[in-house]
Design an enzyme around this catalytic site. Structure first.
Site, short mmCIF file in Angstrom:
data_model
loop_
_atom_site.label_atom_id
_atom_site.label_comp_id
_atom_site.label_asym_id
_atom_site.label_seq_id
_atom_site.Cartn_x
_atom_site.Cartn_y
_atom_site.Cartn_z
N GLY A 15 0.78 -1.23 0.00
CA GLY A 15 0.00 0.00 0.00
C GLY A 15 0.81 1.27 0.00
O GLY A 15 0.35 2.31 0.50
N HIS A 112 -0.29 1.50 -13.18
CA HIS A 112 0.35 0.31 -13.76
C HIS A 112 1.84 0.61 -13.92
O HIS A 112 2.20 1.67 -14.44
CB HIS A 112 -0.28 -0.01 -15.12
CG HIS A 112 0.29 -1.24 -15.73
ND1 HIS A 112 -0.04 -2.52 -15.31
CD2 HIS A 112 1.22 -1.40 -16.70
CE1 HIS A 112 0.65 -3.40 -16.01
NE2 HIS A 112 1.42 -2.75 -16.86
N THR A 144 -10.88 0.52 -17.63
CA THR A 144 -11.91 0.04 -18.54
C THR A 144 -11.85 -1.49 -18.53
O THR A 144 -10.93 -2.08 -17.96
CB THR A 144 -11.68 0.56 -19.98
OG1 THR A 144 -10.41 0.06 -20.43
CG2 THR A 144 -11.70 2.07 -20.05
#
Ligand code: GRF
Length: 212
Positions: A15, A112, A144
C-alpha cells in the site's frame, strides 16, 4: 466552496501508493475525504497504516469466493457503503469483471508499472529488461474492461541503467508512482479530468479566490 469528494482506495499488499495519496491529501488539504481503504487480503500491510490514520478499513477476502462475479458483487457492496466519487486501485491485484468496471466507469483509476500501452499485465519490469528498452516508467489510467488499456491520465519515465535488475528498476519506478498517482488523484478531486473520445484532457487549475 467545492463539495468534499469521497475516495475509496483498494489495496492488496504494502500500500505504498495508498500511503502517498493519503499523505498528499492531508498535506495539501485536498477537498476530499479518504472514506475507506479496502483489501482483498486480510494480511495486507497497508491496512495498518490506514487504521493508524483513522481511515475506516474493510477486507473482502477474494479466496473465500468461488468465482469472480461473486467476489466482485461483494466488493461492490463493501465499496458502495461509502458512496465514493472515486475508486482508486493501488496495487490491487485482481482482474475485475466487466459489470464491476462499468459500474465505476469514469470514476475508477489504476496505476500500472509500465509506460502503457507497452507491457500490460504482470512482471512489467522483467518485460522491460528483456525488451531492452531504454526508458520505462508508470502510468495512471482510468479503468476500462480492457485490462491495462484505459484512458491515460499521467505517466512518468525513468531510464534503464546498465546494471539494473528487476528490483532496482522497480524501486526507481515506484518512486515516480508516488509522485504521479497523488497528482492524478488530486486532478480528479479538483474536477480537472475530462475524458473525450477515449483521451484524457487535464483542465487548467482554476484560480482560487484570495483568503481561502
Ligand atoms: C505498484 O508498483 C503498482 O504499480 C503495482 O503494484 C505495486 C503496488 O505497490 N500495480 P504498493 O502496494 O502501492 O506499495
Amino acid at each position: 466552496m467545492r463539495a468534499m469528494k469521497k475516495i475509496v482506495i483498494l489495496i492488496s499488499g504494502r500500500g505504498s501508493n495508498m500511503q502517498a495519496i493519503v499523505r498528499a491529501a492531508q498535506a495539501e488539504k485536498w477537498p476530499c475525504r479518504i472514506a475507506a481503504v479496502i483489501s482483498n487480503r486480510a494480511d495486507a500491510e497497508g491496512l495498518r497504516f490506514a487504521a493508524e490514520h483513522g481511515i475506516p478499513t474493510d477486507v473482502v477476502v477474494s479466496k473465500e469466493f468461488s468465482n469472480r462475479e461473486a467476489f466482485d458483487t461483494a466488493l461492490r457492496g463493501a465499496i458502495d457503503r461509502f458512496s465514493p466519487d472515486l475508486v482508486v486501485l493501488a496495487g490491487f491485484m485482481r482482474i475485475l469483471t466487466p459489470p464491476f468496471v462499468e459500474h465505476y466507469s469514469g470514476r475508477m483509476l489504476n496505476i500500472h508499472p509500465s509506460l502503457l500501452p507497452s507491457f500490460p499485465g504482470l512482471a512489467t519490469h522483467r518485460q522491460a529488461l528483456d525488451a531492452g528498452v531504454k526508458v520505462h516508467g508508470a502510468t495512471v489510467h482510468f479503468v476500462t474492461a480492457d485490462l491495462d488499456h484505459g484512458p491515460i491520465v499521467a505517466q512518468a519515465a525513468v531510464p534503464l541503467l546498465p546494471d539494473d535488475d528487476e528490483h532496482t528498476l522497480a524501486d526507481r519506478v515506484l518512486a515516480q508512482e508516488h509522485v504521479i498517482y497523488p497528482r492524478a488523484v488530486r486532478w480528479f478531486v479538483e474536477g480537472r479530468l475530462k475524458i473525450e473520445n477515449g483521451l484524457v484532457r487535464v483542465l487548467e487549475e482554476r484560480a482560487q479566490p484570495a483568503n481561502t
